[in-house]
Design a protein around this motif. Structure first.
Motif, PDB file in Angstrom:
ATOM      1  N   ARG A 194      -5.643   8.186 -13.127  1.00  0.00           N
ATOM      2  CA  ARG A 194      -5.008   9.488 -13.353  1.00  0.00           C
ATOM      3  C   ARG A 194      -5.770  10.607 -12.647  1.00  0.00           C
ATOM      4  NH1 ARG A 194      -4.058   7.253 -18.619  1.00  0.00           N
ATOM      5  NH2 ARG A 194      -5.915   8.296 -19.475  1.00  0.00           N
ATOM      6  N   GLN A 195      -7.054  10.388 -12.408  1.00  0.00           N
ATOM      7  CA  GLN A 195      -7.852  11.374 -11.679  1.00  0.00           C
ATOM      8  C   GLN A 195      -7.689  11.251 -10.169  1.00  0.00           C
ATOM      9  OE1 GLN A 195     -11.755  10.430 -13.136  1.00  0.00           O
ATOM     10  NE2 GLN A 195     -11.442  11.463 -15.116  1.00  0.00           N
ATOM     11  N   ARG A 196      -7.037  10.175  -9.729  1.00  0.00           N
ATOM     12  CA  ARG A 196      -6.881   9.923  -8.288  1.00  0.00           C
ATOM     13  C   ARG A 196      -5.421   9.866  -7.867  1.00  0.00           C
ATOM     14  NH1 ARG A 196     -11.728   7.947  -9.681  1.00  0.00           N
ATOM     15  NH2 ARG A 196     -13.397   7.774  -8.109  1.00  0.00           N
ATOM     16  N   LEU A 197      -4.534  10.452  -8.634  1.00  0.00           N
ATOM     17  CA  LEU A 197      -3.129  10.511  -8.234  1.00  0.00           C
ATOM     18  C   LEU A 197      -3.009  11.216  -6.884  1.00  0.00           C
ATOM     19  CD1 LEU A 197      -1.581  11.445 -11.706  1.00  0.00           C
ATOM     20  CD2 LEU A 197      -1.388   9.251 -10.510  1.00  0.00           C
ATOM     21  N   GLY A 198      -2.223  10.653  -6.010  1.00  0.00           N
ATOM     22  CA  GLY A 198      -2.097  11.157  -4.651  1.00  0.00           C
ATOM     23  C   GLY A 198      -2.961  10.426  -3.648  1.00  0.00           C
ATOM     24  N   ALA A 199      -3.914   9.648  -4.117  1.00  0.00           N
ATOM     25  CA  ALA A 199      -4.778   8.877  -3.212  1.00  0.00           C
ATOM     26  C   ALA A 199      -4.041   7.641  -2.713  1.00  0.00           C
ATOM     27  CB  ALA A 199      -6.053   8.473  -3.940  1.00  0.00           C
ATOM     28  N   ASP A 200      -4.575   7.036  -1.659  1.00  0.00           N
ATOM     29  CA  ASP A 200      -4.004   5.799  -1.127  1.00  0.00           C
ATOM     30  C   ASP A 200      -4.399   4.625  -2.017  1.00  0.00           C
ATOM     31  OD1 ASP A 200      -2.783   7.039   1.019  1.00  0.00           O
ATOM     32  OD2 ASP A 200      -4.527   6.808   2.324  1.00  0.00           O
ATOM     33  N   ALA A 201      -3.433   3.819  -2.377  1.00  0.00           N
ATOM     34  CA  ALA A 201      -3.678   2.648  -3.225  1.00  0.00           C
ATOM     35  C   ALA A 201      -3.207   1.400  -2.503  1.00  0.00           C
ATOM     36  CB  ALA A 201      -2.940   2.783  -4.549  1.00  0.00           C
ATOM     37  N   GLY A 252       8.355   4.728   0.336  1.00  0.00           N
ATOM     38  CA  GLY A 252       7.561   3.760  -0.421  1.00  0.00           C
ATOM     39  C   GLY A 252       6.287   4.381  -0.948  1.00  0.00           C
ATOM     40  N   PHE A 253       5.937   4.057  -2.169  1.00  0.00           N
ATOM     41  CA  PHE A 253       4.706   4.549  -2.791  1.00  0.00           C
ATOM     42  C   PHE A 253       4.343   3.591  -3.913  1.00  0.00           C
ATOM     43  CE2 PHE A 253       8.334   6.499  -4.872  1.00  0.00           C
ATOM     44  CZ  PHE A 253       8.070   6.319  -6.220  1.00  0.00           C
ATOM     45  N   VAL A 254       3.159   3.780  -4.475  1.00  0.00           N
ATOM     46  CA  VAL A 254       2.707   2.977  -5.615  1.00  0.00           C
ATOM     47  C   VAL A 254       2.883   3.826  -6.869  1.00  0.00           C
ATOM     48  CG1 VAL A 254       0.787   1.760  -6.697  1.00  0.00           C
ATOM     49  CG2 VAL A 254       1.073   1.681  -4.202  1.00  0.00           C
ATOM     50  N   ALA A 255       3.744   3.376  -7.762  1.00  0.00           N
ATOM     51  CA  ALA A 255       4.061   4.138  -8.971  1.00  0.00           C
ATOM     52  C   ALA A 255       3.030   3.873 -10.052  1.00  0.00           C
ATOM     53  CB  ALA A 255       5.451   3.774  -9.470  1.00  0.00           C
ATOM     54  N   TYR A 256       2.571   4.955 -10.702  1.00  0.00           N
ATOM     55  CA  TYR A 256       1.713   4.825 -11.878  1.00  0.00           C
ATOM     56  C   TYR A 256       2.558   5.169 -13.097  1.00  0.00           C
ATOM     57  CZ  TYR A 256      -1.875   5.540 -15.369  1.00  0.00           C
ATOM     58  OH  TYR A 256      -2.619   5.455 -16.526  1.00  0.00           O
ATOM     59  N   SER A 261       0.840  -1.191   0.000  1.00  0.00           N
ATOM     60  CA  SER A 261       0.000   0.000   0.000  1.00  0.00           C
ATOM     61  C   SER A 261       0.875   1.241   0.000  1.00  0.00           C
ATOM     62  CB  SER A 261      -0.944   0.016   1.210  1.00  0.00           C
ATOM     63  OG  SER A 261      -0.195   0.056   2.418  1.00  0.00           O
ATOM     64  N   GLY A 262       0.299   2.357  -0.433  1.00  0.00           N
ATOM     65  CA  GLY A 262       1.027   3.621  -0.454  1.00  0.00           C
ATOM     66  C   GLY A 262       0.303   4.628  -1.331  1.00  0.00           C
ATOM     67  N   ARG A 263       0.826   5.856  -1.355  1.00  0.00           N
ATOM     68  CA  ARG A 263       0.244   6.896  -2.200  1.00  0.00           C
ATOM     69  C   ARG A 263       0.478   6.556  -3.662  1.00  0.00           C
ATOM     70  NH1 ARG A 263       1.834  11.795  -2.772  1.00  0.00           N
ATOM     71  NH2 ARG A 263       3.952  11.345  -2.090  1.00  0.00           N
ATOM     72  N   LEU A 264      -0.516   6.859  -4.496  1.00  0.00           N
ATOM     73  CA  LEU A 264      -0.396   6.655  -5.936  1.00  0.00           C
ATOM     74  C   LEU A 264       0.328   7.855  -6.525  1.00  0.00           C
ATOM     75  CD1 LEU A 264      -1.222   4.714  -8.244  1.00  0.00           C
ATOM     76  CD2 LEU A 264      -3.258   6.132  -8.564  1.00  0.00           C
ATOM     77  N   VAL A 265       1.526   7.635  -7.056  1.00  0.00           N
ATOM     78  CA  VAL A 265       2.400   8.704  -7.523  1.00  0.00           C
ATOM     79  C   VAL A 265       2.589   8.606  -9.025  1.00  0.00           C
ATOM     80  CG1 VAL A 265       4.768   9.614  -7.441  1.00  0.00           C
ATOM     81  CG2 VAL A 265       3.600   8.929  -5.331  1.00  0.00           C
ATOM     82  N   ASP A 266       2.477   9.746  -9.705  1.00  0.00           N
ATOM     83  CA  ASP A 266       2.664   9.785 -11.154  1.00  0.00           C
ATOM     84  C   ASP A 266       4.151   9.656 -11.473  1.00  0.00           C
ATOM     85  OD1 ASP A 266       2.576  10.180 -13.852  1.00  0.00           O
ATOM     86  OD2 ASP A 266       1.691  12.189 -13.772  1.00  0.00           O
ATOM     87  N   SER A 271      13.269   7.527 -16.697  1.00  0.00           N
ATOM     88  CA  SER A 271      14.447   8.155 -16.108  1.00  0.00           C
ATOM     89  C   SER A 271      14.395   8.002 -14.592  1.00  0.00           C
ATOM     90  CB  SER A 271      14.507   9.637 -16.483  1.00  0.00           C
ATOM     91  OG  SER A 271      13.462  10.350 -15.847  1.00  0.00           O
ATOM     92  N   LEU A 272      15.479   8.394 -13.935  1.00  0.00           N
ATOM     93  CA  LEU A 272      15.558   8.306 -12.483  1.00  0.00           C
ATOM     94  C   LEU A 272      14.959   9.528 -11.798  1.00  0.00           C
ATOM     95  CD1 LEU A 272      19.094   6.701 -12.032  1.00  0.00           C
ATOM     96  CD2 LEU A 272      16.848   5.620 -11.792  1.00  0.00           C
ATOM     97  N   ASP A 273      14.361  10.428 -12.577  1.00  0.00           N
ATOM     98  CA  ASP A 273      13.604  11.528 -11.967  1.00  0.00           C
ATOM     99  C   ASP A 273      12.196  11.584 -12.540  1.00  0.00           C
ATOM    100  OD1 ASP A 273      14.171  12.403 -14.491  1.00  0.00           O
ATOM    101  OD2 ASP A 273      15.199  14.233 -13.892  1.00  0.00           O
ATOM    102  N   ALA A 274      11.674  10.427 -12.932  1.00  0.00           N
ATOM    103  CA  ALA A 274      10.361  10.366 -13.580  1.00  0.00           C
ATOM    104  C   ALA A 274       9.212  10.483 -12.594  1.00  0.00           C
ATOM    105  CB  ALA A 274      10.226   9.054 -14.358  1.00  0.00           C
ATOM    106  N   CYS A 275       9.412  10.119 -11.336  1.00  0.00           N
ATOM    107  CA  CYS A 275       8.324  10.061 -10.364  1.00  0.00           C
ATOM    108  C   CYS A 275       8.152  11.407  -9.653  1.00  0.00           C
ATOM    109  CB  CYS A 275       8.584   8.965  -9.331  1.00  0.00           C
ATOM    110  SG  CYS A 275       8.690   7.305 -10.045  1.00  0.00           S
ATOM    111  N   LEU A 276       7.041  12.056  -9.887  1.00  0.00           N
ATOM    112  CA  LEU A 276       6.745  13.308  -9.220  1.00  0.00           C
ATOM    113  C   LEU A 276       6.355  13.031  -7.773  1.00  0.00           C
ATOM    114  CD1 LEU A 276       4.580  14.973 -12.033  1.00  0.00           C
ATOM    115  CD2 LEU A 276       7.049  15.216 -11.621  1.00  0.00           C
ATOM    116  N   GLU A 277       6.921  13.795  -6.855  1.00  0.00           N
ATOM    117  CA  GLU A 277       6.610  13.678  -5.426  1.00  0.00           C
ATOM    118  C   GLU A 277       6.961  12.297  -4.877  1.00  0.00           C
ATOM    119  OE1 GLU A 277       2.582  14.813  -4.796  1.00  0.00           O
ATOM    120  OE2 GLU A 277       2.838  16.812  -5.645  1.00  0.00           O
ATOM    121  N   ALA A 278       8.015  11.708  -5.400  1.00  0.00           N
ATOM    122  CA  ALA A 278       8.456  10.419  -4.885  1.00  0.00           C
ATOM    123  C   ALA A 278       9.134  10.586  -3.533  1.00  0.00           C
ATOM    124  CB  ALA A 278       9.435   9.784  -5.877  1.00  0.00           C
ATOM    125  N   THR A 279       8.971   9.602  -2.670  1.00  0.00           N
ATOM    126  CA  THR A 279       9.676   9.567  -1.391  1.00  0.00           C
ATOM    127  C   THR A 279      10.254   8.173  -1.197  1.00  0.00           C
ATOM    128  OG1 THR A 279       7.826   8.797  -0.042  1.00  0.00           O
ATOM    129  CG2 THR A 279       7.996  11.185  -0.427  1.00  0.00           C
TER     130      THR A 279
END
Length: 588
Positions: free
Chosen positions: A505-512, A439-443, A417-422, A428-436
């Motif tokens: 894509r409409q729920r990016l940032g939500a818990d997944a 742990g997160f769920v990558a879209y 589980s984790g935040r859904l991150v775009d 690339s190694l900087d593709a994930c916006l707001e990555a931490t």
């Protein structure tokens, strides 16, 4: 042999407390992360046809087929015996001696080849070609079948979408009660030889189905889909065999609670002959297939199912397939997955070539086409058996929604589980916006880079699970077909269809939340999956009429097919979609 476990387990080291900050936009990665393949990009790539092993041994020997001259009516077996003795006398390593053609398989040095080419006994020397499996890619999500308690009849939801598309239940379960009709053709008494990667012999669906087996790689009678060290292969043969003859009511694990269930094959009482010829990468040599074909003939096979191909026709292969036909054996082969001309051996005049269609009877974009194509059958997102525990049942939830998701083949299982991150294209190694690094769920929007590279990129930025989206296209919103390499360190990963992608894509940032549970089945695509449907229907015909010749069976299959595309036979669909009940009605 050892019981196989899920390969490619997640091996992410725990991030240090200070790593909860966002990963650097300059491409710096979270500390302690281990991600990706274990031996470079080439090994990590999916796809069997891109990996061509050399035919040259380390000691300089080349794999070849050596043909000998026949004089008059001299039997091929006698000519071959003499030729084999001569070949061995040159120092060549003879690996197979054939009886249906005047030839041997051998590995020769350049000097030995020179001597053989100048012998009056030798007619020609052919390359021992590489042939590959024709399909093992995961398809869209579909709910796995369920099975009732053993004391009740098997419910009709063991009947997969592909099974219904070819009309097999109409033959042996006319009232749809989940019980085989007394006296109906079920494949009983018909032997189907599956020349492939072997089988998970312990799978519940095959108990009582296999009557003989042989491993042509390890040269023993244990045809499990493994090498001599117990390393499991890709499950290709297990998937193919289930389409043909998975048993009624003998299900394995199918759901998150490990409940029993499963599916049933086209010819649920057919007998299986299992010939293992494909290695762990899904490849083999032509000489090995020729040996397996003679073994199938010896075992009394009526049908040989070949979900493999490559190379070109040679005099030896043409004669070998013709010999099988003359002995009363029908050979069914996959047309190929390159979207081009029909591959060999499907294109051989003695072989019935099968292409793939989806559930809506549309040609699969990957399915090869040409004038040699005889029939089409389900080959997109086909549910069938898989080595126990290798398949994965996926469940996903985001906020209050549960979008349909499909596990990537060879994904590790577990709950994440984790935040859904775009993560954009994951390129690339900087593709994930707001990555931490917590742990997160990558879209990820796939397509820019190979799946394994996108996975490694987002995992290094802290992703503990990955969701691959899908764009709307000719597949009608189906889930993209993805697979992970079998070796390496990977996070749990799923793919979703276009409708779910739009919602996510409409729920990016939500818990997944993702939950992947090991199961004994999976959905995969390829003409490899289409060919066994035709093999199973042929078994039904022979079960009803054992006296039929291969040509009579083939004529009935082709004459009764549902015409698709242009009227009459065409290079895209051949004669059309195979139909079991209609084929029975066309028998002479």
């Amino acid at each position: 042999m050892k019981r196989w476990g899920i390969v490619g387990l997640l091996a992410l080291a725990a991030c240090a407390p200070e790593s909860s900050t966002r990963a650097s936009a300059q491409g710096q990665v979270c500390p302690g992360i281990v991600a990706g393949g274990m031996s470079g990009a080439m090994e990590a790539r999916q796809g069997l046809d891109d990996q061509q092993p050399s035919r040259m041994d380390a000691d300089g020997r080349e794999a070849v087929i050596i043909r000998f001259r026949q004089q008059g009516r001299t039997q091929a077996a006698h000519v071959t015996a003499s030729g084999a003795s001569f070949t061995a006398s040159t120092g060549a390593n003879v690996s197979a001696v054939y009886r249906s053609i005047p030839a041997v398989a051998a590995r020769v040095t350049p000097t030995e080849r020179y001597v053989l080419e100048r012998s009056e006994l030798v007619e020609s020397i052919e390359a021992d070609q590489i042939w590959s499996a024709q399909g093992l890619t995961p398809g869209p999500f579909a709910r796995l079948a369920r099975q009732a308690q053993a004391v009740t009849p098997v419910p009709a939801d063991e009947y997969t979408e592909g099974l219904r598309l070819v009309g097999a239940p109409e033959v042996w379960d006319s009232n749809g009660d989940g019980v085989l009709d007394p006296g109906a053709p079920t494949g009983e008494g018909v032997k189907v030889c599956v020349i492939d990667s072997g089988l998970d012999m312990g799978h519940p669906e095959f108990q009582g189905a296999v009557v003989a087996s042989h491993d042509f790689l390890d040269k023993d009678d244990d045809a499990n889909d493994q090498d001599g060290r117990g390393q499991w292969g890709q499950g290709h043969g297990t998937h193919v065999a289930g389409i043909i003859a998975a048993r009624m009511g003998q299900g394995g694990a199918t759901g998150p609670r490990n409940t029993p269930g499963g599916m049933v094959g086209v010819a649920p009482n057919a007998s299986l002959l299992i010939a293992r010829v494909l290695d762990l990468q899904g490849q083999t040599q032509m000489s090995v297939v020729l040996s397996a074909m003679e073994w199938c003939d010896d075992q009394g096979a009526r049908i040989v199912s070949l979900s493999l191909g490559g190379g070109t026709a040679t005099r030896s292969t043409v004669e070998a397939f013709q010999a099988l036909r003359n002995h009363g054996v029908l050979v069914v082969a996959a047309a190929g997955n390159q979207g081009g001309p029909v591959l060999y051996p499907a294109s051989d005049p003695s072989v019935l070539a099968v292409g793939a269609v989806d559930a809506n009877e549309r040609r699969a974009s990957f399915s090869n086409a040409g004038t040699e194509l005889a029939l089409v059958a389900p080959g997109v997102d086909v549910l069938s058996t898989f080595p126990r525990g290798l398949g994965a049942f996926a469940q996903m939830s985001v906020d209050d929604t549960s979008p349909l998701s499909r596990s990537l083949l060879y994904s590790p299982t577990g709950d994440t589980s984790g935040r859904l991150v775009d993560c954009g294209l994951g390129d690339s190694l900087d593709a994930c916006l707001e990555a931490t690094c917590d742990g997160f769920v990558a879209y990820v929007r796939p397509g820019a880079v190979p799946v394994d590279l996108a996975m490694a990129n987002v995992m290094k930025q802290g992703a503990s699970a990955v969701v691959f989206g899908s764009d709307d296209g000719p597949a009608g919103g189906a889930v993209n077909i993805f697979s992970l390499p079998r070796s390496g360190h990977w996070a749990p990963a799923v793919s979703v269809n276009q409708a779910a992608s739009t919602m996510l894509r409409q729920r990016l940032g939500a818990d997944a939340r993702l939950s992947l549970a090991p199961v004994d089945y999976t959905h995969v695509s390829g003409t490899s999956m289409a060919a066994p449907y035709v093999s199973g229907v042929a078994a039904l015909l022979w079960s009803a009429r054992p006296e039929l010749t291969p040509q009579q069976v083939r004529d009935a299959l082709e004459a009764s097919a549902r015409d698709l595309g242009l009227p009459g036979r065409d290079p895209v669909f051949g004669h059309g979609l195979v139909r079991a009940q209609h084929a029975l009605q066309r028998l002479p």
